[in-house]
Each structure stands twice: as structure tokens, then as C-alpha cells.
Design a protein around this motif. Structure first.
Motif, PDB file in Angstrom:
ATOM      1  N   GLU A  36      12.650   1.653  -0.727  1.00 18.73           N
ATOM      2  CA  GLU A  36      12.028   0.341  -0.805  1.00 18.73           C
ATOM      3  C   GLU A  36      10.366   0.669  -0.246  1.00 18.73           C
ATOM      4  OE1 GLU A  36      12.149  -3.953   1.720  1.00 18.73           O
ATOM      5  OE2 GLU A  36      13.733  -2.623   1.804  1.00 18.73           O
ATOM      6  N   ALA A  39       8.155   2.091  -2.360  1.00 16.84           N
ATOM      7  CA  ALA A  39       7.654   1.119  -3.247  1.00 16.84           C
ATOM      8  C   ALA A  39       6.604   0.310  -2.968  1.00 16.84           C
ATOM      9  CB  ALA A  39       8.869   0.546  -3.856  1.00 16.84           C
ATOM     10  N   ARG A  40       6.853  -0.342  -1.785  1.00 21.86           N
ATOM     11  CA  ARG A  40       5.720  -1.033  -0.986  1.00 21.86           C
ATOM     12  C   ARG A  40       4.457  -0.219  -1.017  1.00 21.86           C
ATOM     13  NH1 ARG A  40       8.544  -4.323   3.667  1.00 21.86           N
ATOM     14  NH2 ARG A  40       6.462  -5.365   3.854  1.00 21.86           N
ATOM     15  N   ARG A  41       4.677   0.973  -0.400  1.00 23.80           N
ATOM     16  CA  ARG A  41       3.207   1.874  -0.155  1.00 23.80           C
ATOM     17  C   ARG A  41       2.640   1.921  -1.489  1.00 23.80           C
ATOM     18  NH1 ARG A  41      -0.530   3.523   3.036  1.00 23.80           N
ATOM     19  NH2 ARG A  41      -1.275   5.557   2.624  1.00 23.80           N
ATOM     20  N   ARG A  42       3.555   2.279  -2.583  1.00 22.10           N
ATOM     21  CA  ARG A  42       2.719   2.405  -3.831  1.00 22.10           C
ATOM     22  C   ARG A  42       2.172   1.025  -4.421  1.00 22.10           C
ATOM     23  NH1 ARG A  42       6.772   5.548  -5.768  1.00 22.10           N
ATOM     24  NH2 ARG A  42       8.143   3.761  -5.986  1.00 22.10           N
ATOM     25  N   ALA A  43       2.890   0.077  -4.109  1.00 22.26           N
ATOM     26  CA  ALA A  43       2.095  -1.238  -4.647  1.00 22.26           C
ATOM     27  C   ALA A  43       0.907  -1.506  -3.661  1.00 22.26           C
ATOM     28  CB  ALA A  43       3.274  -2.383  -4.193  1.00 22.26           C
ATOM     29  N   TYR A  44       0.982  -1.068  -2.367  1.00 24.72           N
ATOM     30  CA  TYR A  44      -0.080  -1.540  -1.583  1.00 24.72           C
ATOM     31  C   TYR A  44      -1.444  -0.784  -2.074  1.00 24.72           C
ATOM     32  CZ  TYR A  44      -3.617  -1.031   2.210  1.00 24.72           C
ATOM     33  OH  TYR A  44      -4.592  -0.968   2.876  1.00 24.72           O
ATOM     34  N   GLU A  46      -1.965   0.847  -5.110  1.00 25.14           N
ATOM     35  CA  GLU A  46      -2.459   0.334  -6.246  1.00 25.14           C
ATOM     36  C   GLU A  46      -3.413  -0.931  -6.092  1.00 25.14           C
ATOM     37  OE1 GLU A  46      -3.261   0.197 -10.131  1.00 25.14           O
ATOM     38  OE2 GLU A  46      -1.837   1.769  -9.452  1.00 25.14           O
ATOM     39  N   ARG A  47      -2.914  -1.972  -5.330  1.00 22.86           N
ATOM     40  CA  ARG A  47      -3.832  -3.036  -4.969  1.00 22.86           C
ATOM     41  C   ARG A  47      -5.190  -2.457  -4.492  1.00 22.86           C
ATOM     42  NH1 ARG A  47       0.761  -5.233  -2.941  1.00 22.86           N
ATOM     43  NH2 ARG A  47      -0.081  -4.898  -0.955  1.00 22.86           N
ATOM     44  N   THR A  50      -7.475  -0.928  -7.260  1.00 23.21           N
ATOM     45  CA  THR A  50      -8.176  -1.799  -7.920  1.00 23.21           C
ATOM     46  C   THR A  50      -9.052  -2.809  -7.153  1.00 23.21           C
ATOM     47  OG1 THR A  50      -6.177  -3.593  -7.639  1.00 23.21           O
ATOM     48  CG2 THR A  50      -6.151  -2.060  -9.541  1.00 23.21           C
TER      49      THR A  50
END
Length: 163
Positions: A36, A39-44, A46-47, A50
């Protein structure tokens, strides 16, 4: 509220936050390493990529310099200036318009210089083998065989002609 009061409040908040992190270090480490947390670090990230592509690119470059080569961006720039901002081999800027690559000895990790993408890939493809480079020079100099018997003699003759 005055600027001094705001500064004191920020300092207190920073200290409280640090104390909380110190007390919960094991829990934080476990979460960061969990699926988890990853996944949160990866999502951060990615944001972040961009929203701020140039900043992310710079941050990645700085991190790579530090961890792969042990140098700072300032040390890279010093080397670049010492080479007149051109490749150490072909004496031209990178043909792709990129930063020059850091050439290093794979055995020792020592930095040899900054190279354009073509020279860097060429050295990598030939496995940093000096004997192979001499055989290449020998091959390229076959028409000059009468004047030069060995690759090193051919290289010396080529350098004398270029000078």
C-alpha cells in the motif's frame, strides 16, 4: 500575528513533527515498504511528474549524479567547463542536444570524462577494451599498411597528420 510569532510557530510545528516521526519510525518504515505504501508513493510521484516535468527531470538527474557517480551538479558543471562543453573524444557537443554522459571505468567507478551519446555508446559496445580499439585502428588503417606496421604506429602517424 507578527512575523516573529509566525516563525516561532513554524519552528514548533517542525519540532513536533520531527518528534512524532522519531517516535513512530518503525511504523513509518513498515508502511513505506508495504504494498500500500509503495502504491501511494508511486501515485504521488506520477502526479508530481505530470505537474512538474522539468523539476522532476532535474530532481532525477541530481539524484542519479549523487548515487551513481558520487558527484554534485556543480562538480558536473566544473568538468563540463573544463572540457569546453564538448565531448572528450570527438570534441563536439552532443548531437542529440542532451547533457554529455558521464564516462566511468566500470571496474573502479572512477569518472574518466564527459562524452556525447555516440562516443559513450561506442565505448560501451566495445566493452572498454583498449586492444579492440587498437585492432579497429589497424582495420581502418589497412590502406596505410606500408607506412605503419602496427595499430599504435598508425595512430601515431594519424595524429601527426592531424597536427
Amino acid at each position: 500575528m507578527s512575523l516573529a510569532q509566525i516563525a516561532r510557530k513554524r519552528e514548533r510545528d517542525r519540532e513536533n513533527s520531527q518528534r512524532w516521526r522519531d517516535r513512530h519510525r518503525a511504523e513509518i518504515r513498515a508502511f513505506v515498504r508495504s504494498p500500500e505504501g509503495r502504491a501511494r508513493r508511486r501515485a504521488y510521484m506520477e502526479r508530481y511528474r505530470t505537474r512538474r516535468p522539468e523539476r522532476y527531470k532535474e530532481m532525477s538527474w541530481r539524484s542519479r549524479l549523487k548515487f551513481e557517480f558520487g558527484i554534485t551538479p556543480d562538480q558536473y558543471r566544473e568538468r563540463l567547463a573544463a572540457q569546453a562543453e564538448v565531448c572528450a573524444i570527438c570534441r563536439r557537443p552532443d548531437p542529440m542536444g542532451r547533457r554529455l554522459a558521464i564516462d566511468h571505468d566500470r571496474r573502479t567507478g572512477a569518472i574518466r570524462g564527459l562524452l556525447c551519446i555516440h562516443c559513450n555508446q561506442g565505448i560501451g559496445l566495445f566493452g572498454d577494451d583498449p586492444e579492440l580499439f587498437l585492432r579497429i585502428l589497424d582495420y581502418l588503417g589497412r590502406k596505410d599498411k606500408k607506412q605503419a606496421k602496427t595499430a599504435s604506429e598508425f595512430l601515431a602517424a594519424s595524429l601527426m597528420r592531424a597536427a
